[in-house]
Motif scaffolding. Structure first.
Motif, PDB file in Angstrom:
ATOM      1  N   GLN A   6       0.819  -1.200   0.000  1.00 42.34           N
ATOM      2  CA  GLN A   6       0.000   0.000   0.000  1.00 42.34           C
ATOM      3  C   GLN A   6       0.860   1.260   0.000  1.00 42.34           C
ATOM      4  OE1 GLN A   6      -2.895  -0.170   3.137  1.00 42.34           O
ATOM      5  NE2 GLN A   6      -3.759  -2.078   2.392  1.00 42.34           N
ATOM      6  N   MET A   7       2.122   1.155   0.417  1.00 44.42           N
ATOM      7  CA  MET A   7       3.018   2.311   0.399  1.00 44.42           C
ATOM      8  C   MET A   7       3.493   2.626  -1.017  1.00 44.42           C
ATOM      9  SD  MET A   7       5.358   1.562   3.744  1.00 44.42           S
ATOM     10  CE  MET A   7       6.442   2.958   3.522  1.00 44.42           C
ATOM     11  N   ILE A   8       3.610   1.616  -1.848  1.00 44.63           N
ATOM     12  CA  ILE A   8       4.139   1.820  -3.204  1.00 44.63           C
ATOM     13  C   ILE A   8       3.267   2.778  -4.013  1.00 44.63           C
ATOM     14  CG2 ILE A   8       4.676   0.656  -5.383  1.00 44.63           C
ATOM     15  CD1 ILE A   8       5.602  -1.741  -3.642  1.00 44.63           C
ATOM     16  N   PRO A   9       1.931   2.645  -4.018  1.00 47.48           N
ATOM     17  CA  PRO A   9       1.137   3.649  -4.745  1.00 47.48           C
ATOM     18  C   PRO A   9       0.933   4.941  -3.948  1.00 47.48           C
ATOM     19  CG  PRO A   9      -0.292   1.898  -3.987  1.00 47.48           C
ATOM     20  CD  PRO A   9       1.109   1.492  -3.636  1.00 47.48           C
ATOM     21  N   THR A  54      13.935  14.609   1.648  1.00 42.36           N
ATOM     22  CA  THR A  54      13.594  13.916   0.410  1.00 42.36           C
ATOM     23  C   THR A  54      12.096  14.065   0.183  1.00 42.36           C
ATOM     24  OG1 THR A  54      13.254  11.842   1.606  1.00 42.36           O
ATOM     25  CG2 THR A  54      15.425  12.191   0.629  1.00 42.36           C
ATOM     26  N   PRO A  55      11.661  14.051  -1.058  1.00 44.60           N
ATOM     27  CA  PRO A  55      10.218  14.129  -1.328  1.00 44.60           C
ATOM     28  C   PRO A  55       9.505  12.947  -0.679  1.00 44.60           C
ATOM     29  CG  PRO A  55      11.490  14.377  -3.352  1.00 44.60           C
ATOM     30  CD  PRO A  55      12.451  14.011  -2.268  1.00 44.60           C
ATOM     31  N   PHE A  56       8.451  13.232   0.068  1.00 42.82           N
ATOM     32  CA  PHE A  56       7.788  12.206   0.872  1.00 42.82           C
ATOM     33  C   PHE A  56       7.200  11.078   0.028  1.00 42.82           C
ATOM     34  CE2 PHE A  56       4.062  10.597   3.203  1.00 42.82           C
ATOM     35  CZ  PHE A  56       4.730  10.066   4.299  1.00 42.82           C
ATOM     36  N   VAL A  57       6.534  11.414  -1.061  1.00 40.11           N
ATOM     37  CA  VAL A  57       5.875  10.384  -1.878  1.00 40.11           C
ATOM     38  C   VAL A  57       6.914   9.458  -2.500  1.00 40.11           C
ATOM     39  CG1 VAL A  57       4.401   9.989  -3.881  1.00 40.11           C
ATOM     40  CG2 VAL A  57       3.859  11.815  -2.293  1.00 40.11           C
ATOM     41  N   VAL A  62       9.805   4.107  -2.453  1.00 38.72           N
ATOM     42  CA  VAL A  62      11.074   3.361  -2.397  1.00 38.72           C
ATOM     43  C   VAL A  62      11.113   2.477  -1.159  1.00 38.72           C
ATOM     44  CG1 VAL A  62      13.567   3.604  -2.146  1.00 38.72           C
ATOM     45  CG2 VAL A  62      12.347   5.013  -3.791  1.00 38.72           C
ATOM     46  N   VAL A  63      10.730   3.037  -0.021  1.00 37.10           N
ATOM     47  CA  VAL A  63      10.700   2.253   1.214  1.00 37.10           C
ATOM     48  C   VAL A  63       9.714   1.095   1.085  1.00 37.10           C
ATOM     49  CG1 VAL A  63      10.052   2.324   3.664  1.00 37.10           C
ATOM     50  CG2 VAL A  63      11.490   4.111   2.708  1.00 37.10           C
ATOM     51  N   GLY A  64       8.579   1.343   0.453  1.00 37.19           N
ATOM     52  CA  GLY A  64       7.595   0.282   0.236  1.00 37.19           C
ATOM     53  C   GLY A  64       8.155  -0.866  -0.591  1.00 37.19           C
TER      54      GLY A  64
END
Length: 98
Positions: A6-9, A54-57, A62-64
């Motif tokens: 869910q973090m990726i999108p 860093t840009p949050f989105v 990337v973390v996702g």
């Protein structure tokens, strides 16, 4: 593996199954958990420093992806093979919370 997917999108908030979403914590239980967690978090904050902006989105995506790949590695059925991946996911979680 559901939260990183869910973090990726870059969703605004996590989506949980109805059964999990309708479940509530008692106020006393939540207060007890917070009282226990605050000293540990304060201790950890002595070592954790904010890094560059860093840009949050983009960071969230990337973390996702990274956590999703590490989560997939946790499915390997070799004894004690997932200890390192679980530790890395935990460290990423602490860094992401900071």
């Amino acid at each position: 593996m559901v939260p990183p997917m869910q973090m990726i999108p870059a969703r605004g908030r996590p989506l949980f199954p109805r059964r999990v979403d309708e479940r509530h914590l008692a106020e006393r239980s939540l207060a007890k958990m917070v009282r226990r967690a605050v000293p540990v978090i304060r201790w950890l904050e002595r070592f954790i420093r904010r890094r560059w902006y860093t840009p949050f989105v983009a960071t969230k995506r990337v973390v996702g992806v990274i956590v999703l790949l590490l989560g997939a590695c946790l499915l390997v059925p070799v004894p004690l093979s997932n200890l390192l991946q679980a530790l890395v996911i935990t460290l990423i979680a602490f860094a992401y919370l900071e």
